[in-house]
Design a protein around this motif. Structure first.
Motif: not given
Length: 416
Positions: A117-135
């Motif tokens: 399990s990888y926990q990502n760093g700070t993000n404030t954009l909904h569009s940049a979440a893993p499931t929204k931006d898998p690429d």
């Protein structure tokens, strides 16, 4: 705490993206799970073949020549292609039940695998979440690591993906631990329904920045509360803000701080969960009025920083700067920071710490002190290892930290 990928020529990765173009037309059958407690649904997002992953690593060697040895080690560990799914799962926030989401990357080859399990760093954009931006390039690298013999889990965190209608509880330990553990439970249920692969009960945890902090928090929770449920094998924590009072003191002691939105993000969260100290007692105007409105999921860190100031004496009130640690008016703030900090704890599970020595976002003193505290508890150098990334700032350390973590996990998994 910063989720910007790296200050490298990533326009070159456009070529890589073409080379590893995904197979999106693959048929995939929704797993049939009897009476799941956590798993809700899954959706196939993309696939990566072994050849495409091999080609990605070859090109990555050109972009990161100083990481060639680690990348070559990864290249020799490729075992299978990978299927990337979006998963929706049940979790809780306080007394409320809700659904959250994340990415799950399943090896294509039949076999028994651990979960990483990888926990990502700070993000404030909904569009940049893993499931929204898998690429996203970083997420792609992580997805492909399923090829080395892991089931990869990438939580979105609460406030993103399926739960983006709520605020993100940034650096709130209880809810972070709850949502990550519930995703692990959902992944286990999902894999139980797979015909060709199974979960071998071993779990690895990794993350950078906010994700390093989250990983350490989950490790601590498993060690103290859930060791009978989860068989944790190792954790790799990069540049996490483990002691939030130390971070606060570091920022307040500087003339300029380049990421003011980190502090505003923390305070906005704690206000949302009941912090009694008024925002105007901590932040000066016009920032005190702006902070509750700017974390709406539509602005990245740079855009939020532009509505704040890097000048510390202009951002914070004089009272807070001069007496945050002594005035009872600010005690709820320091108490909340302490409650969500992570101290050293007794564990028999290996931990790898990494931190850039030139990090001016999350000062390396927090990793230095945590490492020393673990050693003072009696942990050996074989159980707690600390890699200082010489001369690297917060952004520079992302790739070296990640490669050090995954190659270390591969060695542990293979009994090396």
């Amino acid at each position: 705490m910063h989720n910007k990928f790296l200050r490298f020529p990533f326009y070159l990765l456009l070529f890589i993206m073409i080379f590893v173009a995904c197979d999106n037309g693959l048929d995939d059958v929704e797993p049939v799970i009897s009476d799941p407690d956590f798993f809700v649904s899954s959706e196939l997002i993309t696939t990566y073949t072994e050849d495409k992953i091999d080609g990605f690593i070859n090109l990555a060697m050109l972009l990161y020549p100083d990481q060639k040895n680690k990348l070559e080690e990864l290249k020799t560990s490729i075992e299978t292609g990978v299927k990337v799914h979006k998963i929706v799962y049940n979790t809780e926030f306080g007394d409320n039940e809700l659904q959250a989401s994340g990415l799950v990357c399943l090896p294509m080859a039949a076999g028994s695998y651990p979960i990483l399990s990888y926990q990502n760093g700070t993000n404030t954009l909904h569009s940049a979440a893993p499931t929204k931006d898998p690429d996203n390039q970083l997420f792609q690298i992580l997805e492909m690591m399923g090829s080395t013999g892991f089931i990869i889990a990438l939580p979105d965190y609460l406030g993103f993906g399926e739960s983006e209608d709520m605020f993100h509880p940034y650096l709130h330990k209880e809810s972070t631990v709850q949502s990550v553990l519930d995703m692990l439970r959902a992944v286990e249920e999902m894999v139980e329904a797979e015909e060709s692969i199974e979960f071998n009960n071993n779990i690895y945890l990794s993350g950078y920045s906010q994700g390093g902090w989250a990983t350490m928090a989950v490790h601590e929770a498993i060690q103290k509360q859930y060791s009978g449920e989860f068989k944790l094998k190792a954790s790799a924590c990069g540049a996490g803000p483990y002691n939030l009072n130390t971070i606060n003191e570091y920022v307040l002691g500087r003339t300029q701080y380049p990421q003011p939105y980190f502090l505003a993000y923390i305070f906005n969260t704690y206000q949302n969960i009941g912090l009694s100290t008024a925002i105007g007692d901590v932040f000066q105007q016009p920032y005190a009025d702006r902070i509750p409105t700017i974390f709406d999921g539509t602005k990245n860190g740079s855009a939020i920083n532009s509505q704040l100031t890097e000048t510390v004496s202009d951002l914070f009130t004089a009272d807070y700067l001069n007496s945050w640690s002594s005035d009872n008016k600010f005690k709820p703030v320091s108490d909340m920071l302490e409650e969500n900090s992570i101290s050293a704890f007794n564990t028999s599970t290996p931990i790898l710490l990494t931190h850039g020595t030139a990090d001016n976002y999350v000062p390396p003193i927090v990793s230095d002190e945590l490492y020393d505290d673990f050693i003072n508890l009696g942990m050996s150098n074989n159980l707690i290892e600390y890699i200082e990334l010489d001369g690297m700032n917060h952004s520079d350390g992302i790739i070296p930290s990640g490669l050090a973590s995954i190659t270390w996990f591969i060695q542990l998994k293979n009994g090396m």
